[in-house]
Write a protein that holds these residues in place. Structure first.
Motif, PDB file in Angstrom:
ATOM      1  N   THR A 168       0.839  -1.211   0.000  1.00  0.00           N
ATOM      2  CA  THR A 168       0.000   0.000   0.000  1.00  0.00           C
ATOM      3  C   THR A 168       0.869   1.254   0.000  1.00  0.00           C
ATOM      4  N   THR A 172       1.264   3.940  -3.122  1.00  0.00           N
ATOM      5  CA  THR A 172       0.962   5.351  -2.854  1.00  0.00           C
ATOM      6  C   THR A 172       2.116   6.244  -3.304  1.00  0.00           C
ATOM      7  N   GLY A 191      -3.643   4.080  -3.486  1.00  0.00           N
ATOM      8  CA  GLY A 191      -2.964   3.180  -2.562  1.00  0.00           C
ATOM      9  C   GLY A 191      -3.938   2.383  -1.717  1.00  0.00           C
ATOM     10  N   ILE A 192      -4.991   3.046  -1.230  1.00  0.00           N
ATOM     11  CA  ILE A 192      -5.992   2.369  -0.400  1.00  0.00           C
ATOM     12  C   ILE A 192      -6.736   1.304  -1.205  1.00  0.00           C
ATOM     13  N   GLY A 195      -4.339  -1.618  -1.880  1.00  0.00           N
ATOM     14  CA  GLY A 195      -4.119  -2.362  -0.645  1.00  0.00           C
ATOM     15  C   GLY A 195      -5.330  -3.168  -0.239  1.00  0.00           C
ATOM     16  N   TYR A 196      -6.521  -2.597  -0.445  1.00  0.00           N
ATOM     17  CA  TYR A 196      -7.754  -3.301  -0.086  1.00  0.00           C
ATOM     18  C   TYR A 196      -7.934  -4.553  -0.939  1.00  0.00           C
ATOM     19  N   VAL A 345      -4.053  -1.696   5.625  1.00  0.00           N
ATOM     20  CA  VAL A 345      -4.141  -0.681   4.573  1.00  0.00           C
ATOM     21  C   VAL A 345      -3.997   0.720   5.173  1.00  0.00           C
TER      22      VAL A 345
END
Length: 427
Positions: A168, A172, A191-192, A195-196, A345
């Protein structure tokens, strides 16, 4: 010349991005603050939907109070968790609500005092040699929380959590450095999302709450004088006496966040719209939260980090995030979906968001050429950073706890006022 160009905002305070960009930029702020905002009510025993709603409406109230001049997002405050949790167990919401409203009223009283005496004293107690280390502390004091979220699952180290957090963070950074156009404005959101999806693939996301949630869900509002059998007009003085003094903690955080915002946007918010306006905005937002069943609110460092990273300072974007937060409180499945974003995350993104706040503190020190060859500056910066980052906190009983950030801010102010300009050994 190139350095100056890099610091120019992409969208300044009063510039409104195109609609779809506005939605994306606002969602970025929503995701950044969501975890912390709903964590407070979960720890205390309040309704997360109400906290989300009061957070959004409180932010709009703050924007209105400051005449749309300060891009600050109001989220649930961690400073009041201990007394609120204690009162929820022993008394219930009416006591908590009265305590939250009292916090807002104290803010409003302080704003009136500042309005009468002005804010010129800010420059005297917050010179660059104090401001720089305090801003550093605000960012780095959250480093341990981010690291814990980025490595642990249910209190135990988990390599999958580490991998998701690391990925993540790297995505980002990559999005911030290599993507252009609109995608370059939303590196945190990218990024979120990445990551999710990775956390979902590794089995770190539980979607059962989303499946069981209703599309429309009215938050369970608790009102100030509500009781188990209808209206209850009982007054709880202990709630006021317990929570109102903690304003000293959040007041120092308010000043620190306002310093950071002023620095990264190039505006002097202490002068325009004025400290009294920003304090009144915080106070009015907390009064509203207390009236409907939410926790006390305060400005959020996570959202300041997003602004520093994206160079988008638009109050329209902050207002958009507030409208989305208030609206999502009524859409059960959306609230539940955002609530499934794992700590891996948010921890990975936190490394970036908290770090850029700390970097703003370094920039204050560099830009103002603070000389650490002078003992006085060392004697201020050293203790302030260690006290704040190490969370050397002051606990008075079981319900009053002054955080390391608050103590570090007060310590910096006191040392600046009492230490001589030149150490005796240097004369």
């Amino acid at each position: 010349m190139e350095e100056k160009q890099q610091r120019q905002p992409i969208y300044d305070l009063h510039e409104r991005p195109p609609f779809f960009q506005l939605i994306g930029l606002s969602l970025q702020h929503l995701f950044s603050m969501f975890g912390a905002t709903i964590l407070v009510p979960l720890l205390v025993g309040l309704n997360p939907g109400v906290a989300l709603f009061s957070s959004g409406v409180g932010t709009l109230i703050h924007l209105l109070t400051t005449k749309g001049k300060v891009p600050a997002y109001m989220g649930s405050s961690f400073a009041f968790i201990i007394p609120m949790a204690s009162m929820m167990k022993t008394i219930g919401y009416p006591a908590v609500g009265q305590g939250v409203v009292s916090v807002g009223i104290v803010y409003l009283i302080i704003s009136l005092i500042v309005w009468r005496i002005g804010s010129a004293w800010i420059d005297k107690i917050f010179p660059p040699e104090v401001v720089g280390p305090v801003i550093l502390v605000i960012g780095l004091s959250l480093a341990a929380t981010a690291a814990q979220s980025a490595t642990e699952l249910n209190g135990h180290y988990d390599i999958k959590v580490f991998l998701v957090a690391g990925a993540t963070l790297l995505v980002t950074i990559f999005a911030n450095m290599y993507l252009g156009g609109f995608l370059g404005l939303i590196p945190v959101l990218i990024g979120i999302i990445f990551g999710y999806l990775l956390a979902l693939a590794l089995g770190l996301v539980d979607l059962s709450s989303v499946a069981s949630a209703h599309w429309f869900a009215l938050p369970k509002f608790d009102f100030l004088f509500s009781g188990h059998n209808g209206l209850s007009w009982h007054f709880y003085p202990m709630a006021v006496l317990t929570m109102a003094p903690l304003v000293l903690v959040t007041l120092s955080e308010h000043l620190g966040h306002l310093l950071v915002l002023s620095k990264i946007t190039g505006q002097d918010f202490f002068e325009n719209p004025g400290l009294h306006k920003t304090l009144a905005g915080d106070g009015a937002a907390s009064v509203f939260a207390g009236l409907v069943g939410g926790p006390a609110v305060t400005s959020y460092g996570e959202n300041i980090g997003v602004m520093q990273l994206s160079r988008v300072y638009s109050v329209w974007v902050i207002g958009g995030a507030a409208v989305l937060a208030a609206g999502f409180a009524f859409i059960g499945k959306l609230s539940a979906l955002i609530g499934t974003v794992p700590g891996a995350v948010t921890g990975g993104v936190g490394f970036m968001l908290y770090g850029v706040i700390a970097a703003a503190g370094l920039q204050v020190i560099v830009d103002n050429k603070v000389d650490y060859g002078q003992k006085r500056n060392l004697m201020i910066a050293g203790p302030v950073m260690v006290v704040g980052i190490g969370n050397f906190h002051l606990a008075l009983g079981s319900q009053v706890d002054f955080s390391g950030v608050a103590l570090a801010t007060v310590l910096g102010i006191i040392l600046n006022l009492i230490l001589p300009k030149v150490a005796k050994s240097d004369r």
